[in-house]
Each structure stands twice: as C-alpha cells, then as structure tokens.
Enzyme design. Sequence first.
Site: not given
Ligand code: UT7
Length: 309
Positions: A111, A236, A266
């Site tokens: 990225c 980004h 992204n």
């Molecule tokens: O381009 C390179 C740079 N990329 C980045 O910088 C990405 C950085 N990370 C992020 O943007 C975020 O961490 C994400 C968008 C990837 C995830 O968001 P989050 O708020 O950190 O969510 P999480 O991974 O902590 O997941 C929270 C919950 C989980 O469920 P439980 O364990 O709380 O029951 C996941 O299983 O959300 C669940 N989950 C989803 N639910 C519905 C994960 N993906 C999804 C989804 N739909 N698509």
Amino acid sequence: MGTKIAGTGVYLPKEVLTNFDLEKMVDTSDEWITTRTGIKERRVAKEESVVEMAKGASLEALENAKVDPEDLDVVLVATLTPEKKFPSTGCLLQAELGAKKGYAFDISAACSGFIYALEVADGLLKSGKAKKILIVGVEKLSEIVDWTDRSTCVLFGDGAGAVVLEKSEDESDILASRMFSDGSLWDILYAEKCGYIKMKGRELFKVAVRNMEDACRKVLEEAGVSPDEIDLVIPHQANVRIINALMEKLGIPKDKAFVNIDRYGNTSAASIPIALHEAIQEGRLRRGDLVLMTAMGGGLTWGATLLRY
Ligand code: UT7
C-alpha cells in the site's frame, strides 16, 4: 529545480460490488462494513487486466500533462498484483504505451508503493537523470482476496491511478518525503506466492495510525511546515477510522482529509493516486496548495510525502 505533478489519470473497473452484494456472499452486513471501515462499495476488475487498467490511467495522465509517451524517461509501476511473475508490469505497460525511449520497473511496497515511487522519481528528476516520469499505482486485489473470508474480502478493491512528473518551472515541488519499513512485522499483512491476503487487522490498525503520524511529522519538520499550513491530506484509504484518528493526532481538521474509501475500498498502491486525481478534478486541490500524503502497508512499509501542488 523542483518536481511537478504535470498530470493525473485514473482507471476504475466497470463492475461495482456493494456491501449488499457482499451480504449475499459472506456473513456480514452493510451496517458492519460501513461503521467499521467507511466502505459502501468497491470496483472489481472482471474484464480488465492489470496492464489494461494501468494503461487507461496512464493515457489520461499523459493527456492531462500534454506529454507524449515517447518523451518518458522512466515508467514506474507500484503494485502488489503484477500482471506476470516477470517481466515487470512496468515493462508490459511501456510496450502498450510505446514509451520506447525510457526504461521501466516495478516497486513492491504494497500500500505504500505510490509514496515509495514518488520519492524514487523525485530523486531521479532532481539528480538530472530523468526529465519526465510516469508513475502508476495499480491493483487487482480481487484476484488475491479470499471471497469466503469476511474479515478481509469486504475491504479491498481494484483500480489504477497515474501521475506524470516533470521538472518544475514554478513553486510546485516535492518539499520532503520519507520511506520506512520494518520487515520483522511482515506477517501482520501478507499473501503467500499463490495464496490469499492474510491480515491481523486490529494490530495493523494501531501500527498504521502511529507510523503514518510519525512519517507525517518527520516530513513536516524537514520542510519546516506546521500542520495548520496544510491545505489537504491525501491518506491511503484503508479505513476511515484510521484516517480520522490520524487527522486527530496531527491536529488537522478532519474535513481537510480527502476520503473516497466509500466508493473504492482499499485499492493498495492505487489508492493515493486515485484520490489525488479526484481531488484535482473536484477542485479540492489547486495549484500552489500544500498537500500531505501518507500510506502504510504490507512489509511493513510506510512513508509520507509533502508537496506543493
Ligand atoms: O492497507 C493496509 C493497511 N490496512 C489496514 O490498516 C487495516 C487495518 N485494520 C482495520 O481496518 C480493522 O482492524 C478492520 C476493518 C480490518 C477490522 O475492524 P475491527 O474493528 O478491528 O474489527 P475486529 O477485527 O476486531 O473484529 C470485530 C468483530 C469480530 O467478531 P467478535 O470476535 O467480536 O465476535 C469479527 O469476527 O467483527 C467480526 N467481523 C465481522 N463481522 C461482520 C470481522 N469481519 C466482519 C465482517 N462482517 N466483514
């Protein structure tokens, strides 16, 4: 002698995939994707190849810059989804454009690829080794996304953005730029040779905000520019919450960040050049403005560029 962005262009695939489409593919919801990421829809290159997207963006940038492909000294492509193992996508694009005079190569910095490419191109222009350079950020991430993994497949999109850089006759210039990497953190975001994108999202989120803020502060300091002098930030587009957190840490009002993640998701190395083009087209970025660009991605890699447009 400074470095000027003479023209920009984009190519966006025709096919639109909305959050509602994704609801039918994996256990997710428009509400979750919108509130956690800011994404509403993304483009998927069903018909277009990587080189076709790169060519589309390049032709528009060359036309806007009024530069003939035969006058290009360097064709630089930033991508993590090259058309072939080899030759480089840069060489394939060079052939498509008929840019016979110059040489071409790819930059692999995920990225952060566009930020890396800008610094390399700026160095070539300022050393006198090149007079006109084409940079393209292009990605076909849909090919390396696991469409059964809801934690990643909702995030990414395809597309291309291009800029033509040349020597500046006025105040336009890249005032400062920095590239960073920490290879020991490679397994936070990667894809095996023939595998899908794997990501530790929560870890990456924290590192992304911290590292982009640090890179931004370093280029501002180097150029002797304070955050309140910045007219526009082009970050980004990985997550709107990351963008908001970054703006808060830098002390720059949120409305000075250009955001189009809602429409494209992204797009990795393509995200900043696509946003840059749209900012210019929409009149958000005018000649003479100070613009701060920053990215963070697999590697881990990160960096920032401060330029007077
Ligand atoms: O381009 C390179 C740079 N990329 C980045 O910088 C990405 C950085 N990370 C992020 O943007 C975020 O961490 C994400 C968008 C990837 C995830 O968001 P989050 O708020 O950190 O969510 P999480 O991974 O902590 O997941 C929270 C919950 C989980 O469920 P439980 O364990 O709380 O029951 C996941 O299983 O959300 C669940 N989950 C989803 N639910 C519905 C994960 N993906 C999804 C989804 N739909 N698509």
